[in-house]
Structure formats: structure tokens, C-alpha cells
Design a protein around this motif. Structure first.
Motif, PDB file in Angstrom:
ATOM      1  N   SER A 790       1.911   6.151   7.142  1.00 47.02           N
ATOM      2  CA  SER A 790       1.562   5.131   8.140  1.00 47.02           C
ATOM      3  C   SER A 790       1.523   3.738   7.514  1.00 47.02           C
ATOM      4  N   LEU A 791       1.486   3.698   6.196  1.00 47.29           N
ATOM      5  CA  LEU A 791       1.456   2.413   5.497  1.00 47.29           C
ATOM      6  C   LEU A 791       2.843   1.790   5.358  1.00 47.29           C
ATOM      7  N   VAL A 792       3.848   2.515   5.785  1.00 42.01           N
ATOM      8  CA  VAL A 792       5.225   2.000   5.682  1.00 42.01           C
ATOM      9  C   VAL A 792       5.425   0.905   6.721  1.00 42.01           C
ATOM     10  N   PRO A 793       5.971  -0.257   6.330  1.00 38.96           N
ATOM     11  CA  PRO A 793       6.240  -1.328   7.301  1.00 38.96           C
ATOM     12  C   PRO A 793       7.097  -0.817   8.453  1.00 38.96           C
ATOM     13  N   GLU A 794       6.860  -1.380   9.629  1.00 37.03           N
ATOM     14  CA  GLU A 794       7.505  -0.891  10.845  1.00 37.03           C
ATOM     15  C   GLU A 794       9.023  -0.971  10.797  1.00 37.03           C
ATOM     16  N   ASN A 795       9.557  -2.015  10.199  1.00 35.08           N
ATOM     17  CA  ASN A 795      11.012  -2.183  10.222  1.00 35.08           C
ATOM     18  C   ASN A 795      11.682  -1.754   8.906  1.00 35.08           C
ATOM     19  N   ALA A 796      11.041  -0.867   8.154  1.00 36.89           N
ATOM     20  CA  ALA A 796      11.600  -0.432   6.877  1.00 36.89           C
ATOM     21  C   ALA A 796      12.739   0.565   7.086  1.00 36.89           C
ATOM     22  N   VAL A 797      13.705   0.507   6.157  1.00 36.33           N
ATOM     23  CA  VAL A 797      14.831   1.451   6.170  1.00 36.33           C
ATOM     24  C   VAL A 797      14.415   2.664   5.345  1.00 36.33           C
ATOM     25  N   SER A 798      14.696   3.862   5.864  1.00 34.19           N
ATOM     26  CA  SER A 798      14.255   5.094   5.215  1.00 34.19           C
ATOM     27  C   SER A 798      15.405   5.779   4.471  1.00 34.19           C
ATOM     28  N   LEU A 799      15.049   6.430   3.349  1.00 31.36           N
ATOM     29  CA  LEU A 799      16.043   7.182   2.567  1.00 31.36           C
ATOM     30  C   LEU A 799      15.388   8.472   2.089  1.00 31.36           C
ATOM     31  N   ILE A 800      15.900   9.627   2.563  1.00 26.32           N
ATOM     32  CA  ILE A 800      15.389  10.922   2.128  1.00 26.32           C
ATOM     33  C   ILE A 800      16.019  11.256   0.771  1.00 26.32           C
ATOM     34  N   VAL A 801      15.184  11.559  -0.214  1.00 22.31           N
ATOM     35  CA  VAL A 801      15.690  11.922  -1.537  1.00 22.31           C
ATOM     36  C   VAL A 801      15.009  13.206  -1.994  1.00 22.31           C
ATOM     37  N   LYS A 802      15.562  13.795  -3.057  1.00 23.39           N
ATOM     38  CA  LYS A 802      14.929  14.966  -3.647  1.00 23.39           C
ATOM     39  C   LYS A 802      13.542  14.552  -4.161  1.00 23.39           C
ATOM     40  N   GLY A 803      12.505  15.209  -3.692  1.00 20.21           N
ATOM     41  CA  GLY A 803      11.154  14.884  -4.152  1.00 20.21           C
ATOM     42  C   GLY A 803      10.381  13.985  -3.215  1.00 20.21           C
ATOM     43  N   GLY A 804      11.009  13.534  -2.114  1.00 19.52           N
ATOM     44  CA  GLY A 804      10.248  12.690  -1.189  1.00 19.52           C
ATOM     45  C   GLY A 804      11.118  11.783  -0.345  1.00 19.52           C
ATOM     46  N   GLU A 805      10.538  10.605   0.006  1.00 19.33           N
ATOM     47  CA  GLU A 805      11.217   9.656   0.877  1.00 19.33           C
ATOM     48  C   GLU A 805      10.947   8.249   0.356  1.00 19.33           C
ATOM     49  N   LEU A 806      12.031   7.440   0.374  1.00 18.77           N
ATOM     50  CA  LEU A 806      11.921   6.050  -0.075  1.00 18.77           C
ATOM     51  C   LEU A 806      12.106   5.134   1.118  1.00 18.77           C
ATOM     52  N   PHE A 807      11.449   3.973   1.064  1.00 11.64           N
ATOM     53  CA  PHE A 807      11.558   2.995   2.147  1.00 11.64           C
ATOM     54  C   PHE A 807      11.806   1.621   1.543  1.00 11.64           C
ATOM     55  N   MET A 808      12.603   0.831   2.270  1.00 16.16           N
ATOM     56  CA  MET A 808      12.804  -0.570   1.884  1.00 16.16           C
ATOM     57  C   MET A 808      12.623  -1.436   3.113  1.00 16.16           C
ATOM     58  N   PRO A 809      11.729  -2.439   3.045  1.00 19.31           N
ATOM     59  CA  PRO A 809      11.551  -3.349   4.187  1.00 19.31           C
ATOM     60  C   PRO A 809      12.884  -4.019   4.522  1.00 19.31           C
ATOM     61  N   LEU A 810      13.202  -3.999   5.792  1.00 19.01           N
ATOM     62  CA  LEU A 810      14.487  -4.542   6.220  1.00 19.01           C
ATOM     63  C   LEU A 810      14.640  -6.004   5.843  1.00 19.01           C
ATOM     64  N   LEU A 811      13.566  -6.751   5.931  1.00 14.34           N
ATOM     65  CA  LEU A 811      13.643  -8.185   5.636  1.00 14.34           C
ATOM     66  C   LEU A 811      13.857  -8.455   4.148  1.00 14.34           C
ATOM     67  N   ASP A 812      13.569  -7.455   3.325  1.00 18.27           N
ATOM     68  CA  ASP A 812      13.863  -7.606   1.898  1.00 18.27           C
ATOM     69  C   ASP A 812      15.363  -7.486   1.634  1.00 18.27           C
ATOM     70  N   LEU A 813      16.019  -6.767   2.531  1.00 13.90           N
ATOM     71  CA  LEU A 813      17.435  -6.499   2.329  1.00 13.90           C
ATOM     72  C   LEU A 813      18.334  -7.578   2.898  1.00 13.90           C
TER      73      LEU A 813
END
Length: 880
Positions: A790-813
Motif C-alpha cells: 500500500s506504500l507504493v505510489p499510485e502511478n508507479a510502474v510495476s515489474l514482477i521479478v523472481k523473489g518479489g515485485e519492483l516499482f518505479m514512480p512514473l514521474l521518475d521515468l
């Protein structure tokens, strides 16, 4: 501080390949001294014929041998790879004879001695040519022991074996059917015959029954041999002809009568069911003739010309006689019909003359007693054939082996050591030429004119080259050999003969393993040949790409027993790999600091990347060593390639680059030592396949004298860190995923983005240790761990990886204003396309007249544009 050695700026094999080979020779690295404290490892080079340049098949064969011998040398064996050339009796004689004809010189007019002088000149020239070509390829054989099948000591071995076989009754003279070349006027081995599909005919001929009761129709592809018929055979179970068995026929175009015999050799269903039997001109007819005691009438001379037994056709060439005889048969009303027929015709591979099976007096070796022990050693595994499937071919040939015709009617070769007394006719077989007759003491002695089949001397190659029949130190230490590497196409002609010759003369099989490789074909899978013009000169490839690239391409593309395709792009890829190794090594050398390395040489404070690369390297050492031991040379090469290109160059070097520019001396010392260890180990594993580049890099990088005499790496189980490998797999997959995602979104590498990690407990250690790697190679501005999604920013891009999930805020990209501007333009463009298609589809005229497929295509386009527009709208909404 000592000035750093480094490689030249660009990889250019021409700068060092020749220089390196000369150094190897000067230092005698490839010339073994018998050392009984070491295990011997012996390979005998299959001797190329002295008839011209080496081809790609030789390049493959010798590269495979070189890989094995370099591998074993580095493992500490006392290695001997003995090179040499084969005199190739008939091939060389034809070549030299043709060259002399261009100068207006005729062999028979010159005489035997003068002609042989010319052949020896040719031999010396081409032995040198082949030797230089082998050196260009980088082979590490011992040229100080180089052998030639016509050398005096090898000639003595040939004479000794012949006399031994002769005295034991295993060599005899006999009149039998042999494959005969009318142009070269010599018997041929099966190896010298090429079968080609040719358009021919079946001539159907009526043979009158002598009692006047009718005719017996036969069909033949060689009507000229009719003159030598001594019977017609029918199957005794054939109801059509049973009544004719025992009767006689009038042989057309002659004044002879011949019997009808019953023999189950005749195929009732084939042809007319009646077969003309010509024992002097057909191998199957010869056997039928023996069973029925038929006379043998040879109607052709050695040149394929009808002889005095051919009546009015005497003096005609076999094909001229055919034309005349067919004409005469037609005139006599005996030619029933002529049917087109495609069949395989044997031709001499050296002069392209159609071979004529003819009865002639030749020398033979009785094979039954020699073949039995040669079959047993393979069955018992004392000699293994790799791949195993070729054992069936070996057994099939050996179990059905015929007596071996060993005489050839040539001048060049090992002359048969049989001598005749011209006064009393006594026959003597001696190793050394006798001065007088053993029976009547006459000195009027002559030697048999024939020479031995080339395969007779090459069958002795594994031990004659080591000094046999003398008891030499080399013979005692290096025989039997370990492995023979050769093409599958000479399993009968050479491999089988070496095995039974070794067992007969040495009481031991000549090698433990026979490694069979396939032939090289062009990119389309067609066998290379001069006539097709699709051959490739290995020296040209070396000139353009270097020997290492050619070697690597040939062996990496091969698996035991299978043909390979020569694809120029693969040579380029191999050269690109060499270039990659060169540049990576150069980069490493420019950054190493010997003083820092020595200071921290014992420090084991490894990072995750260090532990990972050392573990992967150790696993590689074990796998490559196992592959080499199993003769899986192509697999071994591919593994080294994958490791050095990907794990070492693309990952490890990139992962540790930040350390080079840090102030942490200890970290630098550890990394420098790991880099050095992994690079030198990789070079050693690569050395058997790519000897030149590995030598140049190794001697520049290290204080070692030569990589050729360095020790092969050993697997260290205690240095394999399973957890580090698993942890690094998590990080590498995460970095790959981040890179792919950014590429899909067209985010430049310079734009950093925060990476938020929601990771399982199992992978937490890995991601914690991997933070600097994710920051460096995943373009992360920072790495943050969260325990609640729930702490993930609302507009973050998600990436499923081995061992979990990564997120990057869209505005960072992306830049919000620029991206909204770009998305707005994309929205207008897509809406325009949709409107255009809607108008077209609402036009009833278009829908009525256009083909259904065109209308359907427009509908699909509109659906695609709508899908793209929906995605753009979602992205726009995300920025609000």
C-alpha cells in the motif's frame, strides 16, 4: 613502479600469430622428451596426401586434435602429437604425370627412375607447403618427429610386415575381379571410386537356344561384355525357365555355345529373370562362375580395348565396341529393345574414368584371421568408437570383410618386396633385396613391378612412425596412442586397417578411442567440391579473420559424427568474440595495480559479485574439463564463450567498475585479484581452441612464460558459493527486467528512477547486497524496501521479478509536461486514423464494391487504433 604492459589498441591477429608460433617452436614446447614420471598422451595426425593444399576438412580435423593435445599438455601429460604426410600413390602419380604432360614429358618415355625423381621433387615441395599451412593453423604438433610414408624407416616397416604376412601364408597372389582404371592402368581400392548417377540403357538381347526351340531374352547395361559370356543364369525356382537349365545357347556375335545354369543369385523379379554371366568382367558373375566351374574369358586389355578374344571387334575401345555390337545385333534381329536406365556408375576419383571390373592377377591379404581380433577389441571396449553408432558400421564391414587387394600397377609407392630369379623362376620374399637366387645362386634377379596399396603403409602409421620394427624409446613409451581423430568416411579404409595391423604386429590396439567427425558442407548443406566451386581455402579465411576465429567456428559448430556447415557469418561472430576478449582484457590490464593486488592477495572479503563470478568460474572449470574428457569439444567451446562474453565481460566487469573509481583500496585489491584470477582461468580454458589470442593476452597480463605450458585449471569445490549464485541470479534478473521496461518506455539511461522493492524474505539478502548493482546497471536513483504494497505510489510502474515485485514512480521515468505533450499529439493522430476508417466503412459504395478481405482489414486496423488510443488515454489519466 614498473611500467604496465598492455595490448595494442586494436585486435589484429596478423601482428602476433606468426611471431607466437616461431616462439613456440624455438622454445620446443611441442617436442616431448620421454619422461616416465609422467603419463604419455599420444595422437597420430592422419597424414594428408601430398597432392595439394589443405582444405577445411583438414582444418577441422587438426583443430580438434590440437584442442585435445593442448588440453592434455596443460594437464601435465607427456604429450606427443606426431605429424606427417602420405605419399598417396595413385593420386600423386596422376598429378605429377599430368604436370609433366604440360611440359611435353611422357611418363613411360621417361622411364621409372627419372619419373620417380620428379615425384620426389613434388613430394618435398608439398610436404613443405602442408607443414607451413599447419603452422598457420596453430597446430602444436612435434615437427621434429615429422614422418612421411615413403621415409626409409617407414619403408622398412612396410617390407617387414609384408614379409611376415607372406611367410605366414597370409599374403598370396590370385586372379580375381578387381576395380580397374583403364586410363591409369591400375587396380583401385574402393576409396578411390566415386559413384555417380548416370543416364544409361538396358539393352534387351535374344540369345538363341541351340536346339532351335526359341530364344532366351537377357538385359544388360554393358553389351560389350557379351563377348566374354560363359553362361546365362536363371533362378532354379523360376517356373518360366526351369526347363532350360542344362541346355545351351548360341552366344550372339560369336561362334561359341554357352550353358544355361540354375543359381539362386538371380532375382526372379528383376529384368527378364535371365542374367548373362561374364566371370572376367563382373564381381557377382565371378562368384557364380566359381560355383559352376565356368571358364573365365577376359575380352579387354588393361586399357579397356577389346583384345584378340573379341573376334572382329579386336582393337576397338569398349564404348566403340558397344556401338558396333549393338548395330550388329540389330541387323541380326537379336536386339529386342533398348530401355533408358539411370544407375550408379563407379568412376576413378583422380581421372574421372569409368571403372572397369576386370579379372587380373594381384597380391591379396587373407583377412579372416586378422579381422577377428580387431572385432573383439571394439566389442570389449579396448578401443571405443565415438559416437558409438559407428561401431555398427565397423562391425558390419569387418564381419563381412573380403580379402584385401594390396597391389597397384604404379611406379610411385612401396614396391612389393618379392624377387624372381630369371633363370630358375624361384620366388623370394625378403626385407632386403637379395643379391642372388636362394635356389640356384643366379644373380639374374628382378623385383616385382607392382607397388603396394597406399593404405598398406598408412595402416602401420601408429607404430612405424615411432621407429618400429626397431625397439625405440619412443615406441616403448608412446605406443599405444590414446585417440585417433578422423572423418567417418574412412572408417573402413584406414581405421579398421590400423586396428588389425596394430594387433597383428604390436599385440596391442593402436589407440583407446576413435573420435569420428563429419564432413564440412557449404551454407546450403552441399558437400564442398572443386567441380561445384563451393570450396573454401582455410588460408584465405585465416588471412581475413585470423586462425583463432576459423578454429573456434569449426569446432564450436561440430558434434561427434555429424556434418557441419561452413557459414561465413559464424567466422565473423568468432572474430567478434576474439575482439571482445581483446578489449575486455585490455581494459582489465589498464586498471590493474600490481602493488595493490599483492598487498591484498590473501584478502577474501568478497562482494556478492566476487563470490558469484568465482563460483561460476569454478563450475565452468569442472564442466569444460568433463566435456573435454568426453570429446564434447564444441560444447566446451560454447560454454567458455557464454561465460567470458556474458558473465565476465557483460556482467562482472560492469558490476565492479565503480570500485575502480572508489577510494577503498582494500575493495580494489580484492576486485583486481578476482579479475586477474577469472581472466587467466578463462584464457586457459579457451586456449585449446584459440591458442594465439590467449597466448598474446596471457603473456602480456602475467609473468608466465607461455599459456601453452601453463597448468590447466582445477575445480575447487570449496569455492563454489551456492547462495551467492542464487542471490546473484535474483539481481541479474531484476536488472534485466528494469532495463527492458525502461527500453519499452523509451527512457534514456541517463534518467535515473527510484526503485521500490517489495521482496520475499528468501530474496531480501540478495537485494540488500545488490543495491549498488541495481543503482549502477539498473539506472536507479535509489533503492527502497517496503513491507506493505500500500506504500507504493499510485502511478508507479510495476515489474514482477523472481523473489518479489519492483516499482518505479512514473514521474521518475518521464518528464510530466513533455510526456503529456507527446501523448496529446499521439491521441490526435490516433483519433484522426479512427475517424478516417469510420468514414470509409460508413460509405456504402466502398463496402459494396471492395473485396471482403479489404473491408475486414480496415475493420482490424480500426480495432488496433482504438486499442492504442485507449492505452494513451490511460497514460494521460495517470498524470492527472
Amino acid at each position: 613502479m614498473e611500467e604496465k604492459k598492455n595490448l595494442s589498441t586494436t585486435y589484429n591477429p596478423k601482428e602476433f600469430e606468426e611471431r607466437i608460433y616461431k616462439t613456440w617452436e624455438e622454445k620446443k614446447y611441442f617436442t616431448p622428451v620421454v619422461d616416465k614420471s609422467k603419463k604419455p598422451f599420444t595422437i597420430m595426425m592422419p597424414p594428408p596426401n601430398i597432392t595439394g593444399k589443405l582444405h577445411l576438412g583438414h582444418a577441422l580435423d587438426n583443430t580438434m586434435q590440437d584442442m585435445l593435445i593442448r588440453f592434455k599438455r596443460m594437464q601435465g601429460y607427456c604429450t606427443l602429437w606426431l605429424p606427417g604426410t602420405d605419399h598417396a600413390s595413385i593420386a600423386t602419380e596422376v598429378k605429377v604425370e599430368n604436370e609433366l604432360l604440360k611440359q611435353g614429358l611422357v611418363k613411360k618415355e621417361m622411364g621409372r627412375e627419372a619419373f620417380l625423381d620428379e615425384v620426389w621433387k613434388w613430394a618435398e615441395e608439398y610436404k613443405g607447403t602442408i607443414r607451413n599451412q599447419l603452422k598457420k593453423l596453430g597446430v602444436s604438433c612435434d615437427f621434429t618427429r615429422e614422418a612421411f610414408t615413403m621415409d626409409e624407416n617407414l619403408n622398412k616397416a612396410v617390407r617387414t610386415v609384408f614379409v611376415k604376412l607372406y611367410n605366414e601364408g597370409l599374403i598370396y597372389q590370385g586372379n580375381r575381379i578387381t576395380n580397374w582404371c583403364p586410363k591409369c592402368t591400375t587396380a583401385l581400392s574402393d576409396a578411390e571410386i566415386v559413384y555417380e548417377e548416370k543416364e544409361g540403357s538396358f539393352w534387351h538381347i535374344n540369345y538363341p537356344i541351340a536346339d532351335g526351340s526359341g530364344f532366351l531374352e537377357i538385359a544388360t547395361t554393358r553389351p560389350e561384355t557379351l563377348l566374354g559370356d560363359t553362361a546365362v543364369a536363371v533362378n532354379p525356382n523360376d517356373d518360366r525357365f526351369k526347363h532350360l537349365i542344362g541346355k545351351t545357347l548360341k552366344l550372339p556375335l560369336t561362334d561359341r555355345e554357352i550353358p544355361v545354369v540354375g543359381d539362386e543369385y538371380v532375382d526372379i523379379e528383376f529384368g527378364t529373370g535371365a542374367v548373362k554371366i561374364t566371370p572376367a568382367h563382373d564381381p557377382n558373375d565371378f562368384e557364380v562362375g566359381k560355383r559352376h566351374n565356368l571358364p573365365i574369358i577376359r575380352v579387354m586389355d588393361d586399357h579397356g580395348v577389346i583384345n584378340e578374344l573379341g573376334g572382329k571387334y579386336q582393337g576397338l575401345d569398349r564404348y566403340e565396341a558397344r556401338k558396333q555390337m549393338v548395330k550388329d545385333l540389330e541387323e541380326q534381329g537379336l536386339l529386342v529393345k533398348v530401355k533408358p536406365h539411370t544407375h550408379n556408375v563407379g568412376t576413378h576419383d583422380r581421372c574421372n574414368t569409368v571403372v572397369e571390373p576386370i579379372v587380373s592377377k594381384q597380391w591379396y591379404v587373407k583377412m579372416e584371421s586378422l579381422a577377428k581380433p580387431a572385432i573383439e577389441v571394439v566389442k570389449e571396449g579396448k578401443t571405443q568408437i565415438v559416437p558409438e553408432r559407428f561401431e555398427k558400421i565397423y562391425f558390419n564391414w569387418m564381419e563381412n570383410i573380403q580379402d584385401w587387394c594390396i597391389s597397384r600397377q604404379l611406379w610411385w609407392g612401396h614396391r612389393i618386396p618379392v624377387f624372381y630369379c630369371n633363370d630358375c623362376g624361384n620366388e623370394m620374399c625378403e626385407v632386403d633385396a637379395p643379391h642372388k637366387c636362394s635356389k640356384c645362386s643366379s644373380e639374374n634377379i628382378r623385383q616385382d613391378e607392382d607397388v603396394l596399396d597406399t593404405w598398406f603403409s598408412s595402416a602401420l602409421w601408429p607404430f612405424s612412425t615411432l621407429g618400429w620394427p626397431e625397439k625405440t624409446e619412443d615406441l616403448d613409451f608412446f605406443y599405444p596412442g590414446n585417440v585417433l581423430v578422423t572423418g567417418y568416411d574412412i572408417i573402413f579404409f584406414w581405421v579398421a586397417r590400423m586396428i588389425f595391423s596394430g594387433l597383428y604386429n604390436m599385440k596391442e590396439t593402436p589407440f583407446e578411442t576413435v573420435l569420428m567427425h563429419g564432413i564440412i558442407r557449404d551454407a546450403n548443406g552441399v558437400k564442398m567440391s572443386k567441380s561445384l566451386g563451393n570450396g573454401v581455402d582455410p588460408l584465405e579465411v585465416i588471412e581475413n579473420f585470423g586462425a583463432d576465429a576459423l578454429r573456434f567456428m569449426l569446432v564450436t559448430g561440430s558434434t561427434p559424427g555429424n556434418d557441419i556447415r561452413y557459414i561465413p557469418e559464424k567466422v565473423e561472430a568468432a572474430r567478434n568474440f576474439a575482439n571482445k576478449m581483446w578489449n575486455a582484457s585490455r581494459f582489465v590490464m589498464m586498471n590493474l595495480d600490481k602493488e595493490v593486488m599483492e598487498k591484498y592477495s590473501d584478502c577474501k572479503e568478497y562482494s556478492l559479485a566476487d563470490k558469484w563470478i568465482l563460483s561460476e568460474m569454478n563450475k565452468l572449470v569442472k564442466e569444460v574439463t568433463d566435456n573435454m574428457e568426453k570429446y564434447e569439444l564444441g560444447i566446451a567451446n560454447q560454454k567458455v564463450y557464454d561465460f567470458m562474453w556474458t558473465e565476465f565481460c557483460d556482467w562482472y566487469i560492469e558490476l565492479v567498475k565503480p570500485v575502480f573509481f572508489s577510494d577503498d583500496e582494500k575493495a580494489k585489491g580484492v576486485v583486481y585479484n578476482v579479475l586477474y584470477t577469472v581472466l587467466t582461468t578463462g584464457l586457459k580454458l579457451l586456449h585449446p581452441a584459440m591458442p594465439f589470442i590467449t597466448e598474446e593476452i596471457y603473456t602480456t597480463l602475467t609473468d608466465g612464460e607461455s599459456i601453452a605450458i601453463s597448468l590447466w585449471p582445477e575445480f575447487k569445490a570449496d569455492e563454489v558459493d551456492v547462495k551467492a549464485v542464487k542471490d546473484m541470479d535474483y539481481i541479474i534478473e531484476a536488472i534485466k527486467g528494469l532495463r527492458n521496461l525502461r527500453a519499452e518506455m523509451n527512457v534514456p539511461p541517463s534518467r535515473k528512477a527510484k526503485v521500490i522493492c517489495y521482496i520475499s524474505d528468501e530474496a531480501k539478502d540478495a537485494f540488500s547486497a545488490g543495491i549498488p548493482y541495481i543503482e549502477k546497471l539498473g539506472s536507479a536513483s535509489e533503492v527502497e524496501f517496503i513491507a506493505d504494497k500500500s506504500l507504493v505510489p499510485e502511478n508507479a510502474v510495476s515489474l514482477i521479478v523472481k523473489g518479489g515485485e519492483l516499482f518505479m514512480p512514473l514521474l521518475d521515468l518521464v518528464d510530466k509536461d513533455k510526456e503529456l505533450e507527446r501523448l496529446g499529439k499521439e491521441k490526435i493522430k490516433l483519433e484522426g486514423e479512427i475517424t478516417r476508417i469510420e468514414k470509409k466503412l460508413s460509405n456504402q459504395g466502398f463496402v459494396a464494391k471492395a473485396p471482403a478481405a479489404v473491408v475486414e482489414s480496415e475493420k482490424e486496423k480500426m480495432a488496433k487504433y482504438q486499442e492504442m488510443l485507449d492505452a494513451v488515454l490511460v497514460r494521460i489519466e495517470a498524470f492527472k
